[in-house]
Design an enzyme around this catalytic site. Structure first.
Site, PDB file in Angstrom:
ATOM      1  N   LYS A   1      12.348 -42.474 -74.858  1.00  0.00           N
ATOM      2  CA  LYS A   1      12.915 -41.449 -75.614  1.00  0.00           C
ATOM      3  C   LYS A   1      12.916 -41.386 -77.342  1.00  0.00           C
ATOM      4  CE  LYS A   1      17.323 -39.948 -74.617  1.00  0.00           C
ATOM      5  NZ  LYS A   1      17.965 -39.800 -75.696  1.00  0.00           N
TER       6      LYS A   1
ATOM      7  N   ARG B   1      10.586 -40.060 -82.458  1.00  0.00           N
ATOM      8  CA  ARG B   1      10.089 -40.497 -83.803  1.00  0.00           C
ATOM      9  C   ARG B   1       8.560 -40.204 -84.033  1.00  0.00           C
ATOM     10  NH1 ARG B   1      14.702 -42.831 -82.607  1.00  0.00           N
ATOM     11  NH2 ARG B   1      15.854 -44.107 -83.803  1.00  0.00           N
TER      12      ARG B   1
ATOM     13  N   GLY C   1      21.288 -35.603 -79.645  1.00  0.00           N
ATOM     14  CA  GLY C   1      21.803 -36.074 -80.811  1.00  0.00           C
ATOM     15  C   GLY C   1      20.601 -36.842 -81.615  1.00  0.00           C
TER      16      GLY C   1
ATOM     17  N   ARG D   1      30.093 -33.510 -80.758  1.00  0.00           N
ATOM     18  CA  ARG D   1      29.667 -35.075 -81.416  1.00  0.00           C
ATOM     19  C   ARG D   1      29.697 -35.227 -82.981  1.00  0.00           C
ATOM     20  NH1 ARG D   1      24.472 -37.190 -78.087  1.00  0.00           N
ATOM     21  NH2 ARG D   1      25.385 -39.162 -78.950  1.00  0.00           N
TER      22      ARG D   1
ATOM     23  N   SER E   1      24.402 -47.899 -86.374  1.00  0.00           N
ATOM     24  CA  SER E   1      23.648 -46.667 -85.639  1.00  0.00           C
ATOM     25  C   SER E   1      22.263 -46.342 -85.989  1.00  0.00           C
ATOM     26  CB  SER E   1      24.400 -45.493 -86.125  1.00  0.00           C
ATOM     27  OG  SER E   1      23.614 -44.248 -85.781  1.00  0.00           O
TER      28      SER E   1
ATOM     29  N   GLN F   1      20.325 -43.977 -85.537  1.00  0.00           N
ATOM     30  CA  GLN F   1      20.224 -42.506 -85.756  1.00  0.00           C
ATOM     31  C   GLN F   1      20.714 -42.345 -87.096  1.00  0.00           C
ATOM     32  OE1 GLN F   1      22.769 -40.684 -82.827  1.00  0.00           O
ATOM     33  NE2 GLN F   1      20.916 -40.578 -81.172  1.00  0.00           N
TER      34      GLN F   1
ATOM     35  N   ASP G   1      23.133 -47.954 -74.282  1.00  0.00           N
ATOM     36  CA  ASP G   1      22.562 -46.567 -73.365  1.00  0.00           C
ATOM     37  C   ASP G   1      22.792 -47.332 -71.977  1.00  0.00           C
ATOM     38  OD1 ASP G   1      22.495 -44.930 -75.409  1.00  0.00           O
ATOM     39  OD2 ASP G   1      20.521 -45.072 -75.660  1.00  0.00           O
TER      40      ASP G   1
ATOM     41  N   LYS H   1      29.296 -40.575 -76.946  1.00  0.00           N
ATOM     42  CA  LYS H   1      27.864 -40.079 -76.540  1.00  0.00           C
ATOM     43  C   LYS H   1      27.852 -38.747 -75.668  1.00  0.00           C
ATOM     44  CE  LYS H   1      26.028 -43.946 -77.880  1.00  0.00           C
ATOM     45  NZ  LYS H   1      24.809 -43.866 -78.978  1.00  0.00           N
TER      46      LYS H   1
ATOM     47  N   ARG I   1      31.610 -41.958 -72.281  1.00  0.00           N
ATOM     48  CA  ARG I   1      31.131 -42.937 -71.219  1.00  0.00           C
ATOM     49  C   ARG I   1      32.071 -43.733 -70.828  1.00  0.00           C
ATOM     50  NH1 ARG I   1      24.905 -42.746 -72.961  1.00  0.00           N
ATOM     51  NH2 ARG I   1      24.286 -40.924 -72.212  1.00  0.00           N
TER      52      ARG I   1
HETATM   53  C1  S3P Z   1      19.329 -43.502 -80.561  1.00  0.00           C
HETATM   54  C2  S3P Z   1      20.196 -44.691 -80.938  1.00  0.00           C
HETATM   55  C3  S3P Z   1      21.231 -44.996 -80.229  1.00  0.00           C
HETATM   56  C4  S3P Z   1      21.235 -44.624 -78.919  1.00  0.00           C
HETATM   57  C5  S3P Z   1      20.727 -43.144 -78.440  1.00  0.00           C
HETATM   58  C6  S3P Z   1      19.278 -43.029 -79.312  1.00  0.00           C
HETATM   59  C7  S3P Z   1      18.057 -43.263 -81.307  1.00  0.00           C
HETATM   60  O1  S3P Z   1      22.443 -44.410 -80.870  1.00  0.00           O
HETATM   61  O2  S3P Z   1      22.546 -44.569 -78.061  1.00  0.00           O
HETATM   62  O3  S3P Z   1      20.753 -42.684 -77.119  1.00  0.00           O
HETATM   63  O4  S3P Z   1      16.954 -42.758 -81.005  1.00  0.00           O
HETATM   64  O5  S3P Z   1      18.157 -43.404 -82.459  1.00  0.00           O
HETATM   65  P1  S3P Z   1      22.902 -44.903 -82.126  1.00  0.00           P
HETATM   66  O6  S3P Z   1      22.613 -43.969 -83.317  1.00  0.00           O
HETATM   67  O7  S3P Z   1      24.384 -44.645 -82.155  1.00  0.00           O
HETATM   68  O8  S3P Z   1      22.453 -46.219 -82.501  1.00  0.00           O
END
Ligand code: S3P
Length: 417
Positions: free
Chosen positions: A12, A17, A84, A112, A156, A158, A305, A332, A336
């Protein structure tokens, strides 16, 4: 028992990306094994509305890049639905462009936190307005970005990725200092597409105004999706499975370290590299007498995850397993820690909910009851694995697997003999 082979859907994180980075590249790319799930569809639809040419043909996705500054204003708000990753990465992708955009999401995503992204984009002069300073909708206002040195106060991927995507549009180089490790798919893909990026431990340096070349990408299978089969195999006597084409990037393989801790049997076969990502086939075989595990800060980012399904594993191992330093789980797709503890307790597990994790006393029988997924895909798939141990479990709101793995039930049933 589970027996046989399964080929995983695309990762995913890498799928999001692959589409986003090619959308701002120069040239045309073919993406193979992209994950066809609701989250990734949200990203694709949004990029189309920003005038990126994306064509789906014979299971392949073709993306024609618009260049770093070439996205065009969308006629409608950008709906990230439950995703997210879409929302947070888009904040970086859209900052620094000469038009404004509005990002929205579903009920869960709108609860979130987004301030964590915005505050780290502000040093680059991004201008983003959030509802109550933390939530979607987000208004991304036009601005000119400047390069900066950014210290992340959260581990993180993200947040880090949003800053990297924004930094591409600043004039000079930006330096990011990570608080701790997090998945590095953005860095690897940027490098693969010709960005001037250097990573040294937790320090990342990236040059702005450097063209990205469109690149064909083969998306590896998602180890987070694989984790449901891995655990199903470990808790079902006589099982033996081969999970093919599994992403084995070191920033994602925390689950294998847990398998080492508990003394599980597994082999990595046919290990190879695809588009700078490590991939292999994973062979897993059931045996009894697994040992309990402890997961703390050093492992959390590498398996964040996978925690709901690892909690189910803990209920099937004699002794006390502990998960701590996992506060991030509370923000999340659902809380969770709460949703995992609540549903497994209803199924007879002995779990103590902690502020930042859980303590699981095993081994307990899984008993029939009615449980809820809370519309969280990873809770849903965990409960479907629990159902192997007790077929009378009733699962409310079971359709959310489609967020990350639409064919999950089918693939699980094909392994069950
Ligand atoms: C993700 C990063 C993770 C993960 C999420 C997907 C990503 O979160 O839990 O399901 O694709 O960058 P974080 O940004 O908190 O690391």
């Amino acid at each position: 028992m589970l027996y046989g082979e399964v080929t995983l859907p695309g990762d995913k994180s890498i799928s999001h990306r692959a589409v986003m980075l090619n959308a701002i590249s120069v040239g045309k790319a073919k993406i193979t094994n992209i994950l066809k799930s609701e989250d990734v569809k949200a990203t694709i639809e949004i990029l189309k509305s920003l005038s990126v040419k994306i064509i789906e043909k014979d299971n392949l996705l073709y993306v024609t890049g618009n260049g770093l500054m070439g996205l065009k204003k969308s006629a409608k708000p950008l709906d990230c639905k439950n995703s997210g990753t879409s929302a947070r990465l888009l904040m970086g992708l859209l900052s620094g462009l000469p038009f404004s955009s509005t990002i929205i999401g579903d009920k869960s995503l709108s609860k979130r936190p987004m301030r964590r992204v915005v505050k780290h984009l502000e040093p680059l002069q991004a201008n983003i307005l959030l509802r109550q300073k933390d939530y979607l909708p987000a208004e991304i206002l036009p601005c000119r970005l400047t390069s900066s040195e950014v210290y992340l106060d959260v581990s993180s991927a993200q947040v880090k990725s949003a800053v990297l995507l924004a930094a591409l549009k600043a004039k000079n180089s930006t330096i990011i200092h990570e608080l701790g490790p997090s998945r590095n798919h953005t860095e690897l893909m940027l490098k693969y597409m010709g960005a001037d990026i250097r990573v040294d431990g937790l320090r990342i340096q990236i040059s702005g105004k450097h063209t990205l070349q469109a690149k064909d990408i083969k998306v590896p299978g998602d180890i987070s999706s694989a984790s449901f089969f891995i655990i199903a195999c470990l808790i079902t006597p006589d099982s033996e499975i081969l999970i093919k084409n599994c992403g084995l990037n070191k920033t994602r393989t925390g689950i294998l370290q847990v398998l080492d801790q508990i003394g599980a049997y597994y082999e990595i076969r046919n290990q190879r590299e695809t588009c700078l990502e490590t991939v292999g086939d994973l062979y897993i075989k059931y045996h009894d007498n697994l040992k309990p595990f402890i997961i703390d800060q050093s492992l959390i980012p590498l398996l964040i995850d996978e925690i709901p399904i690892l909690t189910l594993l803990g209920t099937q191992i004699e002794g006390t397993s502990i998960i701590k330093d996992a506060k991030e789980l509370r923000i999340k797709e659902s809380d969770r820690i709460q949703t995992t503890c609540e549903s497994l307790t209803k199924l007879g597990a002995n779990i103590k909910e902690l502020e930042d994790g859980m303590m699981i006393k095993g081994k307990t029988n899984i008993c029939p009851n009615t449980v809820d997924t809370y519309y969280d895909h990873r809770i849903s798939m965990m409960l479907k694995v629990a159902k192997i141990l007790c077929e009378d479990i009733i699962i409310k709101h079971p359709n959310c697997d489609k967020i990350s793995y639409p064919n999950f039930e089918n693939d699980l049933n094909n392994l069950l003999k």
